[in-house]
Write an enzyme that holds these catalytic residues in place. Structure first.
Site, PDB file in Angstrom:
ATOM      1  NE  ARG A  77      -4.275  -1.331  -0.063  1.00  0.00           N
ATOM      2  CZ  ARG A  77      -4.419  -2.318  -0.967  1.00  0.00           C
ATOM      3  NH1 ARG A  77      -3.460  -2.562  -1.841  1.00  0.00           N
ATOM      4  NH2 ARG A  77      -5.524  -3.032  -0.997  1.00  0.00           N
ATOM      5  CG  HIS A  79      -3.690  -0.773  -7.100  1.00  0.00           C
ATOM      6  ND1 HIS A  79      -4.126  -0.131  -5.965  1.00  0.00           N
ATOM      7  CD2 HIS A  79      -3.716  -2.101  -6.804  1.00  0.00           C
ATOM      8  CE1 HIS A  79      -4.413  -1.027  -5.031  1.00  0.00           C
ATOM      9  NE2 HIS A  79      -4.177  -2.241  -5.523  1.00  0.00           N
TER      10      HIS A  79
END
Ligand code: NDP
Length: 313
Positions: free
Chosen positions: A228, A276
Site C-alpha cells: 500500500r 495498481h
C-alpha cells in the site's frame, strides 16, 4: 430456504463474478439467491460480497447478514467503517496470489539481472565484462509473510535468493530466515539488496519505510512496493533515491490513486510506476473461496480469512 447474497460492487465486476459465484455455490451445495440489486430490502440479505467502490456504506440496516466477504485482499477501507458490526472476511485467492508472485518475481529479476542497462543503454559499446551475479548472493527482504508474502518468498527462494522475512508474529518457514519486531526489521533491512513490501496498511504500518529505516539498507538497494502506498514516506523515498541510498523503486500503490499527473514519482528516473495492477482477485479462483465461506457460515463452521478488527487486517 435459500439464502440471499447481495453483490455490492460495480456492474463490470458483477458481470465477471455472477456466473462463477453461482456455479461455485452450486458446487458447494449452497442454495442461494444471488443479486446485485441495491434496492434489495436489507432485512432480507444474509451475505454481502463487497467491493470498497460500492455505494453501500451503511451496514447498519443489514441486521441479518452473517458475513461480509471482501472481494479484495486489503481491507483498510472497510475495516474502520463503524456501521460494520458483522463478521468481515478478506480475500485469499489462489489466482490473486499467483499474479502477485509473477509481479514480484518479474520486478525482482529486472533488478537482479540489471536489465535496464541493456533495455535503455544500447549505445554500441560491448560491455562484456559485467556478468550478473547469481541470485544466491543477493538477499531479498520480504516485509509481510501472509498469504502473498509467503508465496512470493517461496518463489524467490526457489530461484536461489536468500530471503529474509519479517512479520508481526514470529514465523517458521522452510528456507526463509524469519524475523519479527523492530529489532527483526532492522536486522532484515541491514542486509537486503531488494526489499518487497507486502504488509497491510494499518495504524502500525503507516510510514513503515521512513527515512531512518531506508537509511539502514545497504547503499544502492532496490524497493518493490505492491503493498500500500502509505507504507512509505514519499519524501523520504525521493530523498533516498536522489542520494543514491536507493538505486530504484517500483511502486504499484500510492497514497493517492490514481497517482496525480504532477506527482514527482512519474518523472523521477529512479521510479517505475505501475498503476495498481500487481495483481487482482480472479473470478474463477475466488468464487470457490466465497462459496466455501458461505457454506461454512450456513453450517456454523469457522469462517476462512476472518479479519481481526483490532489488528486491522
Ligand atoms: P495477510 O493478512 O495474509 O498478511 C499480512 C502480513 O503482514 C502478515 O505476515 C502479518 O504478520 C504482516 N503484518 C501485519 N502488520 C504488521 C506489522 N505491524 N508489523 C509486521 N508485520 C505485519 O495479507 P496478504 O498477504 O493477503 O496481503 C498483503 C497486502 O497486499 C494487502 O493487505 C494489500 O494491501 C496488498 N495487496 C496489493 C495488491 C496489488 O495489486 N497491489 C493486491 C492484493 C493485495 P502476521 O503474519 O504476524 O500476522
Amino acid at each position: 430456504m435459500a439464502s440471499t447474497i447481495l453483490f455490492a460492487g460495480s456492474d463490470k465486476y458483477w458481470q465477471a463474478y455472477r456466473e462463477p459465484i453461482a456455479q461455485a455455490l452450486e458446487g458447494a451445495g449452497v442454495r442461494a439467491h444471488l443479486t446485485d440489486d441495491p434496492a434489495t430490502p436489507p432485512e432480507t440479505v444474509d451475505y454481502i460480497v463487497y467491493m470498497p467502490l460500492s455505494s453501500l456504506r451503511d451496514f447498519g440496516p443489514y441486521r441479518r447478514v452473517r458475513m461480509v466477504q471482501n472481494l479484495w485482499a486489503g481491507v483498510e477501507r472497510i475495516v474502520t467503517n463503524p456501521t460494520l458490526t458483522q463478521p468481515l472476511c478478506r480475500m485469499v485467492d489462489p489466482g490473486l496470489t499467483r499474479g502477485m508472485v509473477e509481479y514480484v518475481v518479474g520486478h525482482a529479476m529486472r533488478y537482479h539481472l540489471g536489465m535496464d542497462a541493456h533495455l535503455f543503454g544500447q549505445d554500441g559499446i560491448w560491455r562484456h565484462g559485467v556478468i550478473p551475479p547469481l541470485a544466491t548472493t543477493r538477499p531479498v527482504a520480504m516485509l509481510g509473510l501472509g498469504a502473498l508474502g509467503q508465496a512470493c518468498a517461496a518463489a524467490l527462494r526457489g530461484l536461489g535468493f536468500p530471503v529474509l522475512g519479517w512479520s508481526r508474529t514470529q514465523k517458521d518457514l522452510p528456507g526463509i530466515e524469519c524475523h519479527a519486531g523492530e529489532a527483526g526489521l532492522e536486522a532484515v533491512l541491514a542486509r537486503a539488496q531488494i526489499v518487497v513490501a507486502l504488509v497491510p496498511l494499518t495504524p502500525d504500518t503507516i510510514g513503515l519505510l521512513d527515512a531512518r529505516r531506508l537509511a539502514l539498507l545497504p547503499r544502492g538497494a532496490f524497493l518493490i512496493n505492491p503493498g500500500r502506498g502509505a507504507l512509505i514516506d514519499d519524501a523520504a523515498l525521493l530523498a533516498a533515491l536522489d542520494s543514491g541510498q536507493l538505486a530504484h523503486a517500483t511502486l504499484d500503490v500510492f497514497r493517492e490513486e490514481p497517482l496525480p499527473p504532477a506527482h514527482p514519482f512519474w518523472a523521477h528516473p529512479g521510479v517505475t510506476v505501475t498503476p495498481h495492477i500487481a495483481s487482482e482477485t480472479r473470478p474463477e479462483t475466488a468464487a470457490p473461496v466465497i462459496a466455501e465461506n458461505i457454506r461454512r457460515a450456513e453450517a456454523g463452521e469457522p469462517l476462512l480469512h476472518l479479519v481481526d478488527r483490532g489488528r486491522g487486517y
